[in-house]
Motif scaffolding. Structure first.
Motif, PDB file in Angstrom:
ATOM      1  N   GLY A  81      20.010  39.204  46.094  1.00 53.18           N
ATOM      2  CA  GLY A  81      21.117  39.416  45.171  1.00 53.18           C
ATOM      3  C   GLY A  81      21.754  38.108  44.754  1.00 53.18           C
ATOM      4  N   PRO A  82      22.748  38.168  43.880  1.00 55.60           N
ATOM      5  CA  PRO A  82      23.427  36.963  43.402  1.00 55.60           C
ATOM      6  C   PRO A  82      24.020  36.101  44.516  1.00 55.60           C
ATOM      7  N   LYS A  83      24.598  36.759  45.541  1.00 54.81           N
ATOM      8  CA  LYS A  83      25.205  36.006  46.645  1.00 54.81           C
ATOM      9  C   LYS A  83      24.152  35.187  47.386  1.00 54.81           C
ATOM     10  N   ALA A  84      23.002  35.787  47.656  1.00 50.91           N
ATOM     11  CA  ALA A  84      21.925  35.083  48.349  1.00 50.91           C
ATOM     12  C   ALA A  84      21.372  33.956  47.483  1.00 50.91           C
ATOM     13  N   ALA A  85      21.251  34.217  46.184  1.00 48.71           N
ATOM     14  CA  ALA A  85      20.737  33.199  45.261  1.00 48.71           C
ATOM     15  C   ALA A  85      21.665  31.987  45.232  1.00 48.71           C
ATOM     16  N   LEU A  86      22.983  32.238  45.201  1.00 44.82           N
ATOM     17  CA  LEU A  86      23.948  31.141  45.215  1.00 44.82           C
ATOM     18  C   LEU A  86      23.854  30.351  46.518  1.00 44.82           C
ATOM     19  N   ALA A  87      23.655  31.051  47.623  1.00 42.57           N
ATOM     20  CA  ALA A  87      23.549  30.373  48.916  1.00 42.57           C
ATOM     21  C   ALA A  87      22.337  29.442  48.942  1.00 42.57           C
ATOM     22  N   ILE A  88      21.216  29.922  48.416  1.00 38.97           N
ATOM     23  CA  ILE A  88      19.992  29.106  48.386  1.00 38.97           C
ATOM     24  C   ILE A  88      20.186  27.881  47.505  1.00 38.97           C
ATOM     25  N   LEU A  89      20.760  28.085  46.328  1.00 38.25           N
ATOM     26  CA  LEU A  89      20.942  26.979  45.390  1.00 38.25           C
ATOM     27  C   LEU A  89      22.053  26.028  45.823  1.00 38.25           C
ATOM     28  N   SER A  90      22.897  26.468  46.746  1.00 40.58           N
ATOM     29  CA  SER A  90      23.960  25.599  47.250  1.00 40.58           C
ATOM     30  C   SER A  90      23.467  24.669  48.343  1.00 40.58           C
ATOM     31  N   THR A  91      22.271  24.944  48.862  1.00 38.03           N
ATOM     32  CA  THR A  91      21.717  24.083  49.908  1.00 38.03           C
ATOM     33  C   THR A  91      20.645  23.137  49.365  1.00 38.03           C
ATOM     34  N   GLY A  92      20.365  23.234  48.064  1.00 35.64           N
ATOM     35  CA  GLY A  92      19.353  22.360  47.478  1.00 35.64           C
ATOM     36  C   GLY A  92      19.428  22.363  45.970  1.00 35.64           C
ATOM     37  N   THR A  93      18.490  21.703  45.348  1.00 34.77           N
ATOM     38  CA  THR A  93      18.438  21.587  43.893  1.00 34.77           C
ATOM     39  C   THR A  93      17.306  22.442  43.341  1.00 34.77           C
ATOM     40  N   PRO A  94      17.253  22.670  42.029  1.00 36.09           N
ATOM     41  CA  PRO A  94      16.144  23.431  41.459  1.00 36.09           C
ATOM     42  C   PRO A  94      14.773  22.845  41.779  1.00 36.09           C
ATOM     43  N   ASP A  95      14.666  21.511  41.788  1.00 36.83           N
ATOM     44  CA  ASP A  95      13.357  20.918  42.098  1.00 36.83           C
ATOM     45  C   ASP A  95      12.988  21.148  43.561  1.00 36.83           C
ATOM     46  N   ALA A  96      13.992  21.167  44.454  1.00 33.54           N
ATOM     47  CA  ALA A  96      13.725  21.449  45.866  1.00 33.54           C
ATOM     48  C   ALA A  96      13.263  22.894  46.038  1.00 33.54           C
ATOM     49  N   LEU A  97      13.854  23.814  45.287  1.00 37.20           N
ATOM     50  CA  LEU A  97      13.440  25.210  45.335  1.00 37.20           C
ATOM     51  C   LEU A  97      12.003  25.352  44.859  1.00 37.20           C
TER      52      LEU A  97
END
Length: 203
Positions: A81-97
């Motif tokens: 969900g959006p909350k999980a997506a924000l958590a993932i993107l808050s620990t790294g950058t798009p290139d890291a993902l």
């Protein structure tokens, strides 16, 4: 409904930025990365995603189109969900993902609060599958005339970089142009992706 908001940063709070546009304050849920790019009282521009559902009307905002694209990819994965997506993107950058997805790096994803191993595996599996389908549809051979680049001249690093950029939603034409001029022979994979993103993303 909203493509972006461009106004004065009125408030900043954890995972939240309020952008004042013509006297109306738009509350945008966002990531640590985006918050680090904003300063209260100064102009801010956020690319937005509107989440509408039963009893839900939430606005999400991001400093770059790449981050917005990553967010939309993540919430497209079943169980994310959006909350999980924000958590993932808050620990790294798009290139890291993108790197984590291409290399199957679960640890990068599980570093985010609330993201367990099963969810991380599902994200990698589903987004890799999405990439495979898009690769089959587009060819991802980056061949042709004009400003495109022939992938046969690339090293495996460049091919992986191209796949990572495709994960973020860029077309084969955009990726080939971004990789042009990047030292794919000598730079590490992460730096190839970072430089290519820098050429494509206009904050």
């Amino acid at each position: 409904m909203f493509y972006y908001l461009d106004g004065t940063v009125a408030e900043i709070a954890p995972y939240l930025a309020v952008i004042d546009c013509g006297g109306v304050g738009y509350a945008c849920k966002t990531t640590n990365y985006t918050l680090s790019r904003l300063k209260k009282g100064q102009r801010g521009k956020l690319y937005t995603h509107l989440n509408v559902g039963e009893g839900i009307f939430e606005l999400y905002g991001f400093a770059t189109q790449a981050e917005l694209g990553s967010f939309r990819l993540l919430i497209g994965v079943s169980g994310v969900g959006p909350k999980a997506a924000l958590a993932i993107l808050s620990t790294g950058t798009p290139d890291a993902l993108a790197m984590a997805i291409i290399t199957g790096d679960e640890k990068t994803l599980t570093a985010a609060p609330g993201i367990g191993k099963k969810i991380a595996q599902r994200i990698i599996l589903e987004l890799k599958d999405k990439l495979a389908k898009e690769s089959a549809a587009t060819g991802l051979d980056f061949s042709g005339g004009g400003n495109t680049v022939n992938v046969s001249a690339f090293t495996s690093k460049a091919t992986e970089a191209a796949q990572a950029l495709a994960v973020l939603g860029y077309s084969s034409a955009e990726v080939s142009l971004a990789l042009k001029g990047v030292d794919v022979e000598n730079l590490p994979l992460e730096e190839i992706i970072r430089q290519s993103l820098k050429k494509m993303v206009k904050p």
